[in-house]
Every structure is written in C-alpha cells, then in structure tokens.
Write a protein that holds these residues in place. Structure first.
Motif, PDB file in Angstrom:
ATOM      1  N   TYR A   1     -11.134   6.569  15.066  1.00 53.71           N
ATOM      2  CA  TYR A   1     -11.460   7.126  13.794  1.00 53.71           C
ATOM      3  C   TYR A   1     -10.323   7.366  12.748  1.00 53.71           C
ATOM      4  CZ  TYR A   1     -12.339  11.535  10.894  1.00 53.71           C
ATOM      5  OH  TYR A   1     -12.570  12.380   9.908  1.00 53.71           O
ATOM      6  N   ALA A   2      -8.957   7.480  13.199  1.00 51.07           N
ATOM      7  CA  ALA A   2      -7.909   7.509  12.537  1.00 51.07           C
ATOM      8  C   ALA A   2      -7.580   6.094  11.805  1.00 51.07           C
ATOM      9  CB  ALA A   2      -6.653   7.883  13.149  1.00 51.07           C
ATOM     10  N   LEU A   3      -8.092   5.165  12.418  1.00 50.94           N
ATOM     11  CA  LEU A   3      -7.714   3.718  11.949  1.00 50.94           C
ATOM     12  C   LEU A   3      -9.146   3.542  10.691  1.00 50.94           C
ATOM     13  CD1 LEU A   3      -5.971   1.249  12.306  1.00 50.94           C
ATOM     14  CD2 LEU A   3      -7.759   0.190  13.893  1.00 50.94           C
ATOM     15  N   ASP A   4     -10.117   3.968  11.016  1.00 53.20           N
ATOM     16  CA  ASP A   4     -11.094   3.900  10.040  1.00 53.20           C
ATOM     17  C   ASP A   4     -10.748   4.816   8.717  1.00 53.20           C
ATOM     18  OD1 ASP A   4     -14.068   3.459   9.153  1.00 53.20           O
ATOM     19  OD2 ASP A   4     -13.995   5.682   9.116  1.00 53.20           O
ATOM     20  N   VAL A   5     -10.071   5.778   8.823  1.00 50.66           N
ATOM     21  CA  VAL A   5      -9.914   6.624   7.568  1.00 50.66           C
ATOM     22  C   VAL A   5      -8.569   6.019   6.879  1.00 50.66           C
ATOM     23  CG1 VAL A   5      -8.634   8.824   6.870  1.00 50.66           C
ATOM     24  CG2 VAL A   5     -10.664   8.769   8.669  1.00 50.66           C
ATOM     25  N   LEU A   6      -7.709   5.300   7.679  1.00 50.98           N
ATOM     26  CA  LEU A   6      -6.496   4.602   7.179  1.00 50.98           C
ATOM     27  C   LEU A   6      -6.881   3.555   6.406  1.00 50.98           C
ATOM     28  CD1 LEU A   6      -4.067   5.689   9.969  1.00 50.98           C
ATOM     29  CD2 LEU A   6      -3.935   6.266   7.385  1.00 50.98           C
ATOM     30  N   VAL A   7      -7.699   2.776   7.001  1.00 51.49           N
ATOM     31  CA  VAL A   7      -8.040   1.360   6.384  1.00 51.49           C
ATOM     32  C   VAL A   7      -9.096   1.472   5.278  1.00 51.49           C
ATOM     33  CG1 VAL A   7      -9.002  -0.982   6.789  1.00 51.49           C
ATOM     34  CG2 VAL A   7      -7.435   0.154   8.630  1.00 51.49           C
ATOM     35  N   PHE A   8     -10.002   2.460   5.241  1.00 52.48           N
ATOM     36  CA  PHE A   8     -11.350   2.332   4.437  1.00 52.48           C
ATOM     37  C   PHE A   8     -11.360   3.219   3.632  1.00 52.48           C
ATOM     38  CE2 PHE A   8     -12.594  -0.054   8.283  1.00 52.48           C
ATOM     39  CZ  PHE A   8     -12.854  -1.492   7.713  1.00 52.48           C
ATOM     40  N   ASN A   9     -10.822   4.564   3.952  1.00 52.26           N
ATOM     41  CA  ASN A   9     -11.138   5.747   3.107  1.00 52.26           C
ATOM     42  C   ASN A   9      -9.743   6.349   2.384  1.00 52.26           C
ATOM     43  OD1 ASN A   9     -13.976   5.972   3.746  1.00 52.26           O
ATOM     44  ND2 ASN A   9     -13.194   6.971   5.851  1.00 52.26           N
ATOM     45  N   ILE A  10      -8.659   5.970   2.757  1.00 52.36           N
ATOM     46  CA  ILE A  10      -7.305   6.264   2.018  1.00 52.36           C
ATOM     47  C   ILE A  10      -6.967   5.256   1.165  1.00 52.36           C
ATOM     48  CG2 ILE A  10      -4.879   6.940   2.447  1.00 52.36           C
ATOM     49  CD1 ILE A  10      -5.836   8.591   4.631  1.00 52.36           C
ATOM     50  N   GLN A  11      -6.677   5.983  -0.117  1.00 48.00           N
ATOM     51  CA  GLN A  11      -6.032   4.914  -1.147  1.00 48.00           C
ATOM     52  C   GLN A  11      -4.638   5.509  -1.607  1.00 48.00           C
ATOM     53  OE1 GLN A  11      -9.042   4.335  -4.478  1.00 48.00           O
ATOM     54  NE2 GLN A  11     -10.461   3.197  -3.071  1.00 48.00           N
ATOM     55  N   THR A  12      -3.781   4.807  -1.827  1.00 45.56           N
ATOM     56  CA  THR A  12      -2.356   5.320  -2.071  1.00 45.56           C
ATOM     57  C   THR A  12      -2.586   5.670  -3.748  1.00 45.56           C
ATOM     58  OG1 THR A  12      -1.681   2.916  -2.365  1.00 45.56           O
ATOM     59  CG2 THR A  12      -1.481   3.832  -0.270  1.00 45.56           C
ATOM     60  N   ARG A  13      -3.118   5.111  -4.517  1.00 42.61           N
ATOM     61  CA  ARG A  13      -2.983   5.331  -5.959  1.00 42.61           C
ATOM     62  C   ARG A  13      -3.196   6.759  -5.993  1.00 42.61           C
ATOM     63  NH1 ARG A  13      -2.101   1.245  -9.219  1.00 42.61           N
ATOM     64  NH2 ARG A  13      -2.332  -0.801  -8.451  1.00 42.61           N
ATOM     65  N   PRO A  14      -4.493   7.328  -5.730  1.00 46.90           N
ATOM     66  CA  PRO A  14      -4.244   8.941  -6.049  1.00 46.90           C
ATOM     67  C   PRO A  14      -3.572   9.639  -5.620  1.00 46.90           C
ATOM     68  CG  PRO A  14      -6.603   7.943  -4.995  1.00 46.90           C
ATOM     69  CD  PRO A  14      -5.528   7.026  -5.101  1.00 46.90           C
ATOM     70  N   LEU A  15      -2.757   9.221  -4.293  1.00 49.23           N
ATOM     71  CA  LEU A  15      -1.753  10.195  -3.907  1.00 49.23           C
ATOM     72  C   LEU A  15      -0.333   9.738  -4.895  1.00 49.23           C
ATOM     73  CD1 LEU A  15      -1.862   9.285  -0.163  1.00 49.23           C
ATOM     74  CD2 LEU A  15      -2.134  11.547  -1.241  1.00 49.23           C
ATOM     75  N   VAL A  16      -0.365   8.954  -5.289  1.00 49.41           N
ATOM     76  CA  VAL A  16       0.877   8.554  -6.340  1.00 49.41           C
ATOM     77  C   VAL A  16       0.771   9.248  -7.601  1.00 49.41           C
ATOM     78  CG1 VAL A  16       2.031   6.697  -7.847  1.00 49.41           C
ATOM     79  CG2 VAL A  16       1.249   6.270  -5.237  1.00 49.41           C
ATOM     80  N   HIS A  17      -0.749   9.360  -7.989  1.00 50.90           N
ATOM     81  CA  HIS A  17      -0.923   9.968  -9.243  1.00 50.90           C
ATOM     82  C   HIS A  17      -0.627  11.769  -9.031  1.00 50.90           C
ATOM     83  CE1 HIS A  17      -2.852  10.890 -12.959  1.00 50.90           C
ATOM     84  NE2 HIS A  17      -3.458  12.106 -12.387  1.00 50.90           N
ATOM     85  N   ILE A  18      -0.808  12.105  -7.667  1.00 54.35           N
ATOM     86  CA  ILE A  18      -0.907  13.515  -7.567  1.00 54.35           C
ATOM     87  C   ILE A  18       0.796  13.896  -7.396  1.00 54.35           C
ATOM     88  CG2 ILE A  18      -1.172  15.271  -5.761  1.00 54.35           C
ATOM     89  CD1 ILE A  18      -3.585  14.078  -5.166  1.00 54.35           C
ATOM     90  N   PHE A  19       1.576  13.028  -6.967  1.00 59.33           N
ATOM     91  CA  PHE A  19       2.921  13.571  -6.899  1.00 59.33           C
ATOM     92  C   PHE A  19       3.926  12.401  -7.717  1.00 59.33           C
ATOM     93  CE2 PHE A  19       1.075  14.094  -2.602  1.00 59.33           C
ATOM     94  CZ  PHE A  19       1.474  15.572  -2.181  1.00 59.33           C
ATOM     95  N   ARG A  20       3.250  12.035  -8.832  1.00 65.75           N
ATOM     96  CA  ARG A  20       3.943  11.285  -9.730  1.00 65.75           C
ATOM     97  C   ARG A  20       5.137  11.806 -10.482  1.00 65.75           C
ATOM     98  NH1 ARG A  20      -0.459  13.353 -12.115  1.00 65.75           N
ATOM     99  NH2 ARG A  20      -0.291  14.528 -14.189  1.00 65.75           N
ATOM    100  N   ASP A  21       5.452  13.215 -10.425  1.00 67.60           N
ATOM    101  CA  ASP A  21       6.470  13.954 -11.047  1.00 67.60           C
ATOM    102  C   ASP A  21       7.684  14.119 -10.049  1.00 67.60           C
ATOM    103  OD1 ASP A  21       5.205  14.570 -13.275  1.00 67.60           O
ATOM    104  OD2 ASP A  21       4.176  16.231 -12.447  1.00 67.60           O
ATOM    105  N   LEU A  22       7.654  13.623  -8.955  1.00 65.42           N
ATOM    106  CA  LEU A  22       8.487  13.841  -7.812  1.00 65.42           C
ATOM    107  C   LEU A  22       9.470  12.599  -7.998  1.00 65.42           C
ATOM    108  CD1 LEU A  22       6.779  15.184  -4.756  1.00 65.42           C
ATOM    109  CD2 LEU A  22       7.987  16.594  -6.346  1.00 65.42           C
ATOM    110  N   ALA A  23       8.965  11.435  -8.113  1.00 68.50           N
ATOM    111  CA  ALA A  23       9.796  10.372  -8.133  1.00 68.50           C
ATOM    112  C   ALA A  23       9.220   9.292  -9.010  1.00 68.50           C
ATOM    113  CB  ALA A  23      10.239   9.578  -6.570  1.00 68.50           C
TER     114      ALA A  23
END
Length: 206
Positions: free
Chosen positions: A88-110
């Motif tokens: 289940y975790a591998l399915d979420v990490l490979v197919f359902n998680i994208q790094t670009r939205p996370l970078v957009h959320i925390f863009r002010d940190l670094a």
C-alpha cells in the motif's frame, strides 16, 4: 493545506511570543530582586532547587523486550500484514505522491530546487525501504528461518543510560556564581531581560 499550515505557524508564533515575554518579565523581576534583596532570591532558589534524576524513571523503558517469539509463532500473519502495508505504501509513493505540490506548499522555507531535490530523495528512500519490507514480508510468510543470521548480527541492545550519566549529574556552578557575584548577576539578569522585553515590544509595534 496552506491555510492550516499558516494557522499552525500563527498559533505557535503567538505561544512562543507569550512564553518569551513571560520569561523576560520573570528575569527582570529576579534581576531587580537580586539587586535590592538578594537573600530573599537565594532563599527562593534554595526552596525551589530540587534535583530530579531521570535515570530511575527511564529504567523501565530501558529494559529489553524480546518480540522474536511472538513474530515467529505467528510469522505468516505478521508477514501478510507487513507485505500488505508495504504494498500500500509503495503504491502511494510511486503513483499518488508528487513532489511538485509539496515544493509549492513549502516554497517559502528554502530554495525550490533544493526542496524538490530533498523531497524526491526522501520519496526514493521510502520507496527503497518499502521494497525491502516487501521482501521481508515474503520471507516471513514462507521461510522465516532466513532471518536467523540477520538477527544474530543486528540484535544488539544500546542503552542510553551509560552515555547520559554525565548529563544526568547535577551542576551547581551557576548557583555558586550567583552567590559569589550577586550584584553582577542581578545587573546581567535585569539588563538582559529588559533588552528582550524592549525588543519584543518593538517587534510587535513594527
């Protein structure tokens, strides 16, 4: 997500500001009392100064607990659970998680490029870890005896009590310094606390 993060940062910032304000006010009071009535402050210190050792309270948490019998007795159930969770975790990490939205959320940190690199590295690390967990789950289901050699190598107990004995010893040097230099300690405490109070007030006004 962005609104909840902003709310959390705002609440934590207000709490930290209040704690700093109260600490500086208490420091100013203690500093003034050291200048006008140092003996009273020393009596307060003698009354409040209690040594509480964490060694005894952590003794129970530091005892080893052997789970090998439970795992090997029900190795098929444990293996299936590990395998299902890792898949289940591998399915979420490979197919359902994208790094670009996370970078957009925390863009002010670094820097966005650094954040994207870090997020991708964490994702790949978790993917590799879950792939190993799938292998471990399969071994637990079909042939758990293969873990015997790994256990003999990795089954070690590391107690923090031996390394933290020096940290757990009382230090009375600050008390002795204040007793020997009461006026100097009062001036330092009052001046430092007053500076913090003025800085906090100026930052609030600005």
């Amino acid at each position: 997500m962005k609104a909840s993060s902003a709310l959390l940062v705002s609440v934590l910032g207000q709490a930290l500001y209040i704690l700093l304000l109260l600490g500086a006010a208490l420091g100013l009071l203690v500093g003034i009392m050291l200048l006008i009535d140092s003996q009273r402050v020393l009596r307060w210190n003698a009354y409040l100064n209690r040594w509480i050792s964490t060694g005894e309270s952590l003794r129970v948490l530091d005892q080893p607990h052997d789970l090998k019998r439970i795992v090997y007795r029900r190795h098929r159930i444990v293996g299936v659970v590990v395998l299902a969770a890792a898949l289940y975790a591998l399915d979420v990490l490979v197919f359902n998680i994208q790094t670009r939205p996370l970078v957009h959320i925390f863009r002010d940190l670094a820097n966005p490029g650094t954040l994207e690199l870090f997020a991708e590295a964490v994702r790949l690390f978790l993917v590799a870890g879950n792939a190993l967990a799938i292998l471990a789950g399969i071994i637990l289901v079909f042939r758990p005896s293969l873990f015997k050699g790994v256990e003999a190598w990795t089954d070690r107990q590391y107690s923090p009590r031996l390394s933290s004995q020096n940290l757990d010893a009382p230090r009375y040097q600050p008390d002795e310094f204040v007793r020997a230099h009461q006026r100097l300690a009062g001036i330092v405490a009052a001046g430092g606390s007053l500076f913090v109070l003025l800085s906090l007030g100026a930052s609030r006004l600005l």
